[in-house]
Every structure is written in structure tokens, then in C-alpha cells.
Design a protein around this motif. Structure first.
Motif, PDB file in Angstrom:
ATOM      1  N   GLY A 118       0.799  -1.170   0.005  1.00 48.46           N
ATOM      2  CA  GLY A 118       0.078  -0.152   0.046  1.00 48.46           C
ATOM      3  C   GLY A 118       0.796   1.361  -0.011  1.00 48.46           C
ATOM      4  N   SER A 153       1.406   6.527   2.077  1.00 49.95           N
ATOM      5  CA  SER A 153       0.362   5.705   2.044  1.00 49.95           C
ATOM      6  C   SER A 153      -0.904   6.254   2.705  1.00 49.95           C
ATOM      7  CB  SER A 153       0.897   4.571   2.994  1.00 49.95           C
ATOM      8  OG  SER A 153       0.864   4.861   4.448  1.00 49.95           O
ATOM      9  N   ASP A 196      -6.581   0.124  -2.220  1.00 50.48           N
ATOM     10  CA  ASP A 196      -6.740  -0.453  -0.890  1.00 50.48           C
ATOM     11  C   ASP A 196      -8.015  -1.437  -0.981  1.00 50.48           C
ATOM     12  OD1 ASP A 196      -6.207  -0.895   1.999  1.00 50.48           O
ATOM     13  OD2 ASP A 196      -8.292   0.361   1.956  1.00 50.48           O
ATOM     14  N   ARG A 197      -9.118  -0.917  -1.800  1.00 50.42           N
ATOM     15  CA  ARG A 197     -10.299  -1.401  -1.626  1.00 50.42           C
ATOM     16  C   ARG A 197     -10.490  -2.583  -2.715  1.00 50.42           C
ATOM     17  NH1 ARG A 197     -14.447   3.855  -1.041  1.00 50.42           N
ATOM     18  NH2 ARG A 197     -13.563   4.500   1.103  1.00 50.42           N
ATOM     19  N   LYS A 199      -7.676  -4.357  -3.793  1.00 50.25           N
ATOM     20  CA  LYS A 199      -6.205  -5.229  -4.272  1.00 50.25           C
ATOM     21  C   LYS A 199      -6.410  -6.479  -4.434  1.00 50.25           C
ATOM     22  CE  LYS A 199      -2.221  -6.505  -1.468  1.00 50.25           C
ATOM     23  NZ  LYS A 199      -1.572  -5.978  -0.043  1.00 50.25           N
TER      24      LYS A 199
END
Length: 223
Positions: A118, A153, A196-197, A199
Motif C-alpha cells: 500500500g 500511504s 486498498d479497496r 487489491k
């Protein structure tokens, strides 16, 4: 009768010139198209390697890709390409094509690379129409500003600090030009949110693609 003959001859001559001209354009295009395409590939690879140095991956980055649908968080209104970096068969990073739609003079197109943990691998501007001497400071050729994203990040800085300092955030702006860096910071943050959502889905999509299209290893350096 003579006038008709003159018109006919003139027409034939013009047609001949048109045919010759079209042929020359076609020949020129065919002879330069491959070179232009090669130059574009080299330029793209150069940008990708600025984000992720070539010693950090061992696959052919230009051919290790997959397509994703349009998404507002990437600023994309159509399908875009994700470049996948691998090291010893493990995915080490993904590089996204991102558009910041609210630059001072329009869209700012960029590449945003993320490590799989991330953290940002880096950001590079691909194209823009910002004011020379002001907004063009987002280019690595103009300033080191864009290097400020390296290793950032969603946790560093925290969400409320993903803004330029003029707006109470953590990122510098340029003297006399706030809109451009503001747009870039916002776009990079949204890309991190997207990664992030999604991946797991991104990894799965790439893995599924590999079943039919095996990844290529990095070409050997030519001497």
C-alpha cells in the motif's frame, strides 16, 4: 471540343498527382509507424522505470498488464491499463494510469505506482496543459516536488492531511500555483483508496489472465 479535351487532360493529371501523393503518404506512414511506436514504448518504459527501478522487478513490464474498467477514483472514463511488476514470480507492485480532471488548464495524466503493502512506489506526470513556469512544477524534469509521494500511504499521512499545505494538509504547493498540486495530490490519494479497496480483486484478475497469457521475463540488455 478542345475545351473538353483540355478539361479531361487536366483532370487526369490532377488524379495522377492525387494517386502519387496518397501513395507517398502511405509509404511514409508505413516506414515511420513502427519507429514512432517503438519511441512511444521507450518513453513509457522510461516513465515506468522512474517509478519502479528496473532492478526491482524481473518481468517484462510492458507486457505484464491487464485492463480495468472506468472508475472515478482513477479519473478514468474508459478502460485503462495496469502494469504489474514481479520479482521471483511474486507481484511486487502495480502501476496505474490515473487522470486528475481538475488541473488549472484541464486534465493531468499520470502514472501512479503502488507497492503491494500500500505504499507508493512513485508518481510521474505523463501529460498536462498547465502553465509553464508555474503548474509544470509537477514534472520531474522541472522540480523534485513529485518525489514527495514516494513511500507515502493511506496511513502516512493520515486521510485529513492528504491535501496541500494551503488547505491544511501535508504536501507543498508552488508559489503562485495551488490548483495544479492540489489536483495531483487528490488524484494520487484516490488511487491509493482504489488500490486498498480492490487489491484482492486486482490480484485475482491478473492471476486469472496469466492462466491464458503467461507473463514474459524481462528482455536481456543489448550490448
Amino acid at each position: 471540343m478542345k475545351n473538353n479535351r483540355y478539361i479531361l487532360i487536366s483532370g487526369l493529371i490532377l488524379s495522377l498527382f492525387a494517386i502519387i501523393g496518397t501513395a507517398l503518404v502511405g509509404i511514409t506512414y508505413e516506414s515511420t509507424a513502427e519507429k514512432i511506436a517503438d519511441n512511444e514504448r521507450r518513453a513509457l518504459l522510461s516513465k515506468l522505470n522512474q517509478i519502479l527501478p528496473s532492478d526491482l522487478y524481473d518481468n517484462d513490464l510492458l507486457h505484464s498488464t491487464f485492463s480495468i474498467g472506468a472508475d472515478q477514483r482513477l479519473g478514468q472514463k474508459k478502460i485503462s491499463t495496469v502494469y504489474v511488476a514481479k520479482r521471483e514470480e511474486q507481484i511486487s507492485a502495480m502501476i496505474f494510469s490515473v487522470v486528475a480532471p481538475k488541473g488549472y488548464s484541464g486534465e493531468i495524466k499520470m502514472l501512479v505506482g503502488t507497492h503491494m503493502d500500500g505504499k507508493l512506489a512513485g508518481v510521474r506526470i505523463v501529460s498536462h496543459k498547465e502553465t509553464p513556469g508555474l503548474g509544470d512544477g509537477v514534472e520531474i524534469e522541472r522540480s523534485n516536488w513529485v518525489l514527495g509521494f514516494n513511500e507515502k500511504s493511506l496511513e502516512d499521512p493520515i486521510e485529513r492531511d492528504w491535501k496541500v499545505k494551503r488547505d491544511g494538509g501535508a504536501f507543498d504547493q508552488f508559489t503562485g500555483a495551488t490548483i495544479t498540486p492540489r489536483a495531483v495530490v487528490h488524484a494520487v490519494h484516490l488511487c491509493l483508496v482504489y488500490f486498498d479497496r480492490h487489491k484482492k480483486d486486482l490480484i485475482q484478475q491478473y492471476t486469472e489472465q496469466l492462466k491464458t497469457t503467461p507473463t514474459k521475463t524481462k528482455p536481456s540488455a543489448k550490448h
